[in-house]
Scaffold this motif. Structure first.
Motif: not given
Length: 310
Positions: A76-81, A149-151
Motif C-alpha cells: 500500500s505504501s508503494q502504491a499510494l506513493t 495515508r499519502v497526501p
C-alpha cells in the motif's frame, strides 16, 4: 478503449533511463499505458512512479506483484506513493505467483494462495481507500497504529489481479477492480474468464470489472522466424497450471499458439477479437522480440488502434 505496452529494457547500461526513454516513445506513438513486470529486479511501483513523472499523461501499471513475500502495509505504501507521484495515473496489479519462485526465492511455503489473495486484497483495499486498516485474518494481520495515508493519493489505487482460474476470478470479482490475464486468448476470455469474473462482481454488487488483456505479440514480415523465437521464450509458462489451463481453453496447445504475430492487418484483427471477447484494455508484451524496427511498427499500430472503437 485503450491500448498499452509492457516495457522491458534489460540489455542496457542504465535500466531506469532506458525505460523512461521507451515510455516516451510509447506515448509519442499514441499508446495510453505502460506496464512493468515484477520479479527480483527493479521495484515495479517505483519504476512506474518515475516513468509517470517523466512522461506526463501516460498511465502506468504494475503487472504484477506476487502476494507471497509481501505485506499489504508495504505494498500500500508503494502504491499510494506511486499514485501521488503520477497524479492518479498508477494501476496496481497483484498475482498469486508460483510455487517455484516463491519457495526457491523466499524460502517460504506456497500454501493456500487463494486464501492469501483474499486476505491481501481485503486489507489492501482498506489501506488504499482509507489510509488505515484493522484487519486480522488467518494468514495476515494489517493494522495502522499510525496513519498510512499519502497526501495526493486520496482517491485510492485501482486494484487488478492476474487471475485466470475459477477461484482467483471469484475473489477478484468480489474484491478487485479488474484482472490482468496473460496468455489467455479471445476464446478463453469470452467463454470462461470474463463470464466468471462478471458473475462474481455482480453477486458482490460491484461495478463491471476491467479486463486488461496482456497479449504477447508483434507486427513483423518474418512471422515464422519470430514465432520460432517466441516459442522458446514462452515455453517457460507452460509448466504452470494456470497458464496451461488458459492456453488449453484458448484452443491452443502451446503458449506460442496464442501469441499475436503477423502483419498490421493480422494483428489489428486479433486485437479486435480480444475486444469482442470482453477485454476493456489490450496491452502488448514481447514487442521487442524482433528488433527495434518491428517494435516501432507494432507501437504505431497499437497507437492507431487506441483511437478506434471496437
Amino acid at each position: 478503449m485503450t491500448t498499452g505496452v509492457a516495457l522491458s529494457a534489460t540489455d542496457t547500461v542504465n535500466q531506469i533511463d532506458a525505460t523512461v526513454q521507451l515510455a516516451r516513445e510509447a506515448a509519442a506513438a499514441g499508446l495510453t499505458s505502460a506496464w512493468f513486470g515484477q520479479t527480483f529486479g527493479p521495484d515495479s511501483p517505483q519504476l512506474a512512479a518515475i516513468v509517470g513523472r517523466e512522461v506526463p499523461g501516460l498511465h502506468v501499471g504494475t503487472s504484477a506483484i506476487p502476494v507471497f513475500g509481501r505485506h499489504p502495509l508495504l505494498v500500500s505504501s508503494q502504491a499510494l506513493t506511486a499514485q501521488a507521484a503520477t497524479h492518479g495515473r498508477y494501476h496496481l496489479g497483484l498475482a498469486l505467483g508460483t510455487k517455484l519462485l516463491t519457495e526457491t526465492g523466499f524460502g517460504i511455503p506456497y500454501e493456500r494462495p487463494i486464501a492469501r489473495l483474499r486476505e491481501f486484497l481485503t486489507a489492501l483495499r482498506q489501506l488504499t481507500e482509507t489510509g488505515s486498516a484493522d484487519f486480522h485474518g488467518e494468514l495476515l494481520t494489517a493494522t495502522t497504529p499510525i496513519p498510512a495515508r499519502v497526501p495526493g493519493a486520496e482517491d485510492g489505487v485501482p486494484l487488478l489481479v492476474a487471475a485466470m482460474g475459477p477461484q482467483a476470478l471469484r475473489v477478484s470479482g468480489e474484491l478487485a477492480d479488474g484482472i490482468l490475464p496473460y496468455l489467455a486468448g479471445p476464446r478463453a476470455l469470452g467463454e470462461h474468464i470474463v463470464p466468471a469474473l462478471t458473475a462474481a462482481a455482480e453477486a458482490a454488487g460491484r461495478p463491471a470489472p476491467r479486463v486488461v488483456a496482456l497479449v504477447y505479440g508483434v507486427v513483423t514480415d518474418d512471422a515464422d522466424a519470430v514465432r520460432e523465437e517466441a516459442a522458446g521464450q514462452l515455453a517457460f509458462y507452460e509448466q504452470f497450471p494456470s497458464y496451461a489451463r488458459a492456453i488449453e481453453l484458448s484452443g491452443a496447445r502451446r503458449a506460442v499458439d496464442v501469441a499475436v504475430i503477423g502483419t498490421e492487418r493480422e494483428v489489428a484483427a486479433e486485437v479486435q477479437r480480444y475486444r469482442d471477447a470482453g477485454a476493456t484494455e489490450v496491452v502488448f508484451s514481447g514487442t521487442e522480440i524482433a528488433g527495434d524496427d518491428d517494435r516501432r511498427r507494432t507501437w504505431a499500430l497499437l497507437g492507431e488502434l487506441a483511437t478506434t472503437k471496437g
